[in-house]
Design a protein around this motif. Sequence first.
Motif, short mmCIF file in Angstrom:
data_model
loop_
_atom_site.label_atom_id
_atom_site.label_comp_id
_atom_site.label_asym_id
_atom_site.label_seq_id
_atom_site.Cartn_x
_atom_site.Cartn_y
_atom_site.Cartn_z
N LYS A 96 -31.07 19.73 20.66
CA LYS A 96 -29.98 20.12 19.75
C LYS A 96 -30.26 19.69 18.31
O LYS A 96 -30.10 20.47 17.37
CB LYS A 96 -28.64 19.53 20.25
N THR A 97 -30.67 18.43 18.16
CA THR A 97 -30.96 17.95 16.80
C THR A 97 -32.21 18.63 16.25
O THR A 97 -32.27 18.98 15.06
CB THR A 97 -31.11 16.41 16.81
N THR A 98 -33.18 18.87 17.10
CA THR A 98 -34.39 19.59 16.68
C THR A 98 -34.03 20.98 16.17
O THR A 98 -34.51 21.42 15.12
CB THR A 98 -35.37 19.70 17.88
N PHE A 99 -33.16 21.66 16.90
CA PHE A 99 -32.72 23.00 16.48
C PHE A 99 -32.04 22.91 15.11
O PHE A 99 -32.27 23.74 14.23
CB PHE A 99 -31.76 23.58 17.53
N THR A 100 -31.22 21.89 14.94
CA THR A 100 -30.51 21.71 13.67
C THR A 100 -31.48 21.49 12.51
O THR A 100 -31.26 21.98 11.39
CB THR A 100 -29.54 20.51 13.77
N LYS A 101 -32.58 20.78 12.77
CA LYS A 101 -33.61 20.57 11.74
C LYS A 101 -34.14 21.92 11.25
O LYS A 101 -34.41 22.11 10.07
CB LYS A 101 -34.78 19.74 12.28
N GLY A 102 -34.30 22.85 12.19
CA GLY A 102 -34.80 24.17 11.83
C GLY A 102 -33.79 24.95 10.99
O GLY A 102 -34.15 25.61 10.02
N VAL A 103 -32.51 24.86 11.37
CA VAL A 103 -31.46 25.53 10.59
C VAL A 103 -31.47 24.96 9.17
O VAL A 103 -31.41 25.70 8.18
CB VAL A 103 -30.07 25.36 11.25
N ALA A 104 -31.57 23.64 9.08
CA ALA A 104 -31.59 22.99 7.76
C ALA A 104 -32.77 23.49 6.95
O ALA A 104 -32.63 23.82 5.76
CB ALA A 104 -31.66 21.47 7.93
N GLY A 157 -34.31 26.31 7.21
CA GLY A 157 -34.05 27.69 6.82
C GLY A 157 -33.07 27.81 5.66
O GLY A 157 -33.13 28.75 4.88
N LEU A 158 -32.18 26.82 5.56
CA LEU A 158 -31.20 26.83 4.47
C LEU A 158 -31.76 26.17 3.21
O LEU A 158 -31.08 26.08 2.19
CB LEU A 158 -29.92 26.09 4.88
N GLY A 159 -32.99 25.68 3.32
CA GLY A 159 -33.62 25.07 2.15
C GLY A 159 -33.21 23.63 1.90
O GLY A 159 -33.35 23.12 0.80
N VAL A 160 -32.72 22.96 2.97
CA VAL A 160 -32.37 21.54 2.83
C VAL A 160 -33.66 20.74 2.70
O VAL A 160 -34.57 20.91 3.51
CB VAL A 160 -31.57 21.06 4.07
N LYS A 161 -33.72 19.87 1.71
CA LYS A 161 -34.95 19.10 1.49
C LYS A 161 -34.93 17.77 2.25
O LYS A 161 -35.96 17.27 2.68
CB LYS A 161 -35.15 18.79 0.00
N ARG A 162 -33.74 17.20 2.39
CA ARG A 162 -33.64 15.89 3.07
C ARG A 162 -33.97 16.02 4.54
O ARG A 162 -33.76 17.05 5.16
CB ARG A 162 -32.22 15.34 2.92
N ASN A 163 -34.46 14.93 5.10
CA ASN A 163 -34.74 14.90 6.53
C ASN A 163 -33.41 14.85 7.31
O ASN A 163 -32.51 14.10 6.96
CB ASN A 163 -35.59 13.67 6.85
N VAL A 164 -33.30 15.68 8.32
CA VAL A 164 -32.09 15.72 9.15
C VAL A 164 -32.31 14.86 10.38
O VAL A 164 -33.29 15.02 11.09
CB VAL A 164 -31.80 17.17 9.57
N ASN A 165 -31.40 13.91 10.60
CA ASN A 165 -31.47 13.18 11.86
C ASN A 165 -30.10 13.06 12.49
O ASN A 165 -29.10 13.49 11.90
CB ASN A 165 -32.16 11.82 11.69
#
Length: 151
Positions: A41-49, A51-59
Amino acid sequence: MSEHKAETHSEQETIRLAERLALLLKPGDVITLEGDLGAGKTTFTKGVARGLGVKRNVNSPTFTIIKEYQGELPLYHMDVYRLEDSDEDIGFSEYFNGEGISIVEWAAFIKEYLPDNRLNIKITYLDEHVRLLEFRPRGDHFASVVTELIG
Ligand code: ADP
Ligand code: MG
Protein backbone atom coordinates in the motif's frame (compact mmCIF):
# COMPACT_ATOMS: atom_id res chain seq x y z
CA MET A 1 -19.50 -5.12 -12.51
CA SER A 2 -16.43 -5.79 -14.58
CA GLU A 3 -13.26 -6.80 -12.81
CA HIS A 4 -10.00 -5.08 -13.38
CA LYS A 5 -6.88 -6.85 -12.25
CA ALA A 6 -3.18 -6.41 -12.71
CA GLU A 7 -0.21 -8.41 -11.47
CA THR A 8 3.09 -6.77 -10.69
CA HIS A 9 6.37 -8.63 -10.32
CA SER A 10 8.50 -6.09 -8.49
CA GLU A 11 8.27 -3.07 -6.27
CA GLN A 12 9.33 -0.93 -9.24
CA GLU A 13 6.51 -2.29 -11.39
CA THR A 14 3.95 -1.38 -8.72
CA ILE A 15 5.45 2.11 -8.49
CA ARG A 16 5.28 2.57 -12.26
CA LEU A 17 1.64 1.45 -12.38
CA ALA A 18 0.74 3.88 -9.60
CA GLU A 19 2.69 6.62 -11.34
CA ARG A 20 0.59 6.13 -14.48
CA LEU A 21 -2.58 6.17 -12.38
CA ALA A 22 -1.57 9.52 -10.86
CA LEU A 23 -1.51 11.11 -14.31
CA LEU A 24 -5.20 10.21 -14.78
CA LEU A 25 -6.40 11.73 -11.50
CA LYS A 26 -8.11 15.04 -10.92
CA PRO A 27 -8.43 17.36 -7.91
CA GLY A 28 -10.50 15.85 -5.11
CA ASP A 29 -10.01 12.23 -6.14
CA VAL A 30 -9.99 9.62 -3.37
CA ILE A 31 -8.10 6.33 -3.62
CA THR A 32 -8.57 3.67 -0.96
CA LEU A 33 -6.08 0.87 -0.46
CA GLU A 34 -6.82 -2.51 1.08
CA GLY A 35 -4.38 -5.28 1.81
CA ASP A 36 -2.42 -6.84 4.65
CA LEU A 37 0.71 -5.43 6.20
CA GLY A 38 3.50 -5.66 3.62
CA ALA A 39 1.10 -5.98 0.68
CA GLY A 40 2.40 -2.81 -0.94
CA LYS A 41 0.00 0.00 0.00
CA THR A 42 2.73 2.46 0.93
CA THR A 43 4.78 1.39 -2.09
CA PHE A 44 1.79 2.12 -4.33
CA THR A 45 1.44 5.53 -2.68
CA LYS A 46 5.10 6.30 -3.45
CA GLY A 47 4.28 5.78 -7.12
CA VAL A 48 1.24 8.07 -6.99
CA ALA A 49 3.42 10.70 -5.32
CA ARG A 50 6.05 10.35 -8.00
CA GLY A 51 3.41 10.71 -10.72
CA LEU A 52 2.18 13.90 -9.06
CA GLY A 53 5.71 15.27 -9.05
CA VAL A 54 6.21 15.09 -5.28
CA LYS A 55 9.93 15.49 -4.57
CA ARG A 56 9.96 14.48 -0.90
CA ASN A 57 10.34 10.86 0.07
CA VAL A 58 7.00 9.29 1.02
CA ASN A 59 6.94 6.97 3.99
CA SER A 60 4.31 5.40 6.18
CA PRO A 61 2.22 7.87 8.19
CA THR A 62 1.16 5.19 10.69
CA PHE A 63 1.94 7.33 13.71
CA THR A 64 0.75 10.64 12.35
CA ILE A 65 -2.28 9.25 10.45
CA ILE A 66 -2.06 11.98 7.79
CA LYS A 67 0.89 13.35 5.88
CA GLU A 68 0.58 16.05 3.28
CA TYR A 69 2.88 16.43 0.28
CA GLN A 70 3.10 19.07 -2.41
CA GLY A 71 3.19 18.05 -6.06
CA GLU A 72 1.28 19.23 -9.15
CA LEU A 73 -1.63 18.71 -6.77
CA PRO A 74 -1.46 18.29 -3.00
CA LEU A 75 -1.28 14.66 -1.89
CA TYR A 76 -2.90 13.63 1.39
CA HIS A 77 -1.53 10.28 2.46
CA MET A 78 -3.42 8.64 5.30
CA ASP A 79 -2.88 5.43 7.19
CA VAL A 80 -5.88 4.94 9.44
CA TYR A 81 -4.82 1.59 10.88
CA ARG A 82 -4.76 3.09 14.37
CA LEU A 83 -8.41 4.13 14.06
CA GLU A 84 -9.59 0.51 13.82
CA ASP A 85 -11.49 0.54 17.09
CA SER A 86 -12.59 4.15 17.16
CA ASP A 87 -14.89 6.20 15.00
CA GLU A 88 -12.83 9.31 15.48
CA ASP A 89 -13.25 11.84 12.68
CA ILE A 90 -10.03 13.74 12.21
CA GLY A 91 -11.55 16.08 9.65
CA PHE A 92 -11.66 13.65 6.75
CA SER A 93 -14.24 15.59 4.76
CA GLU A 94 -11.86 18.59 4.55
CA TYR A 95 -9.39 16.34 2.78
CA PHE A 96 -11.88 14.35 0.70
CA ASN A 97 -13.60 17.52 -0.52
CA GLY A 98 -10.35 19.40 -0.99
CA GLU A 99 -8.35 20.06 -4.12
CA GLY A 100 -5.76 17.41 -3.45
CA ILE A 101 -5.57 13.67 -4.05
CA SER A 102 -6.38 11.59 -0.98
CA ILE A 103 -4.96 8.11 -0.66
CA VAL A 104 -6.02 6.04 2.32
CA GLU A 105 -4.39 2.88 3.66
CA TRP A 106 -6.74 0.59 5.67
CA ALA A 107 -9.70 2.65 4.45
CA ALA A 108 -12.17 -0.02 5.62
CA PHE A 109 -11.61 1.35 9.15
CA ILE A 110 -13.15 4.71 8.24
CA LYS A 111 -15.96 3.48 5.96
CA GLU A 112 -18.49 5.95 7.33
CA TYR A 113 -16.39 8.92 6.23
CA LEU A 114 -15.54 7.82 2.69
CA PRO A 115 -17.14 9.56 -0.28
CA ASP A 116 -19.35 7.46 -2.59
CA ASN A 117 -17.13 8.10 -5.59
CA ARG A 118 -13.74 6.57 -5.03
CA LEU A 119 -11.30 4.06 -6.42
CA ASN A 120 -10.62 1.08 -4.21
CA ILE A 121 -7.53 -1.00 -4.87
CA LYS A 122 -7.04 -4.30 -3.10
CA ILE A 123 -3.47 -5.55 -3.06
CA THR A 124 -2.78 -9.23 -2.35
CA TYR A 125 0.59 -10.83 -1.68
CA LEU A 126 1.05 -13.74 -4.11
CA ASP A 127 4.78 -14.34 -3.78
CA GLU A 128 7.83 -12.50 -2.43
CA HIS A 129 7.90 -10.14 -5.42
CA VAL A 130 4.46 -10.72 -6.91
CA ARG A 131 1.30 -8.80 -6.05
CA LEU A 132 -2.26 -8.92 -7.37
CA LEU A 133 -3.95 -5.54 -7.66
CA GLU A 134 -7.74 -5.51 -7.97
CA PHE A 135 -9.31 -2.23 -8.99
CA ARG A 136 -12.86 -1.42 -7.91
CA PRO A 137 -13.99 1.92 -9.26
CA ARG A 138 -17.10 3.61 -7.91
CA GLY A 139 -18.54 6.25 -10.20
CA ASP A 140 -18.06 7.02 -13.91
CA HIS A 141 -14.87 8.99 -13.51
CA PHE A 142 -12.99 6.15 -11.84
CA ALA A 143 -14.48 3.58 -14.20
CA SER A 144 -12.89 5.41 -17.11
CA VAL A 145 -9.65 5.97 -15.19
CA VAL A 146 -9.31 2.23 -14.61
CA THR A 147 -10.18 1.38 -18.21
CA GLU A 148 -7.54 3.83 -19.36
CA LEU A 149 -5.00 2.42 -16.92
CA ILE A 150 -5.34 -1.33 -17.46
CA GLY A 151 -8.16 -1.82 -19.95
P1 ADP B 1 2.03 -1.89 3.22
O1 ADP B 1 2.00 -0.40 3.17
O2 ADP B 1 0.88 -2.53 2.49
O3 ADP B 1 2.16 -2.42 4.61
P2 ADP B 1 4.65 -1.63 2.02
O4 ADP B 1 4.44 -0.94 0.73
O5 ADP B 1 5.16 -0.83 3.16
O6 ADP B 1 3.31 -2.40 2.42
O7 ADP B 1 5.65 -2.85 1.83
C1 ADP B 1 5.61 -3.69 0.70
C2 ADP B 1 6.90 -4.49 0.68
O8 ADP B 1 6.83 -5.50 -0.32
C3 ADP B 1 8.11 -3.61 0.35
O9 ADP B 1 9.20 -4.05 1.13
C4 ADP B 1 8.35 -3.91 -1.13
O10 ADP B 1 9.71 -3.79 -1.50
C5 ADP B 1 7.94 -5.38 -1.20
N1 ADP B 1 7.50 -5.81 -2.56
C6 ADP B 1 7.96 -6.89 -3.21
N2 ADP B 1 7.37 -7.06 -4.39
C7 ADP B 1 6.47 -6.03 -4.50
C8 ADP B 1 5.53 -5.67 -5.52
N3 ADP B 1 5.36 -6.39 -6.65
N4 ADP B 1 4.79 -4.57 -5.30
C9 ADP B 1 4.91 -3.86 -4.16
N5 ADP B 1 5.78 -4.15 -3.16
C10 ADP B 1 6.55 -5.24 -3.33
MG1 MG C 1 1.81 1.05 4.71
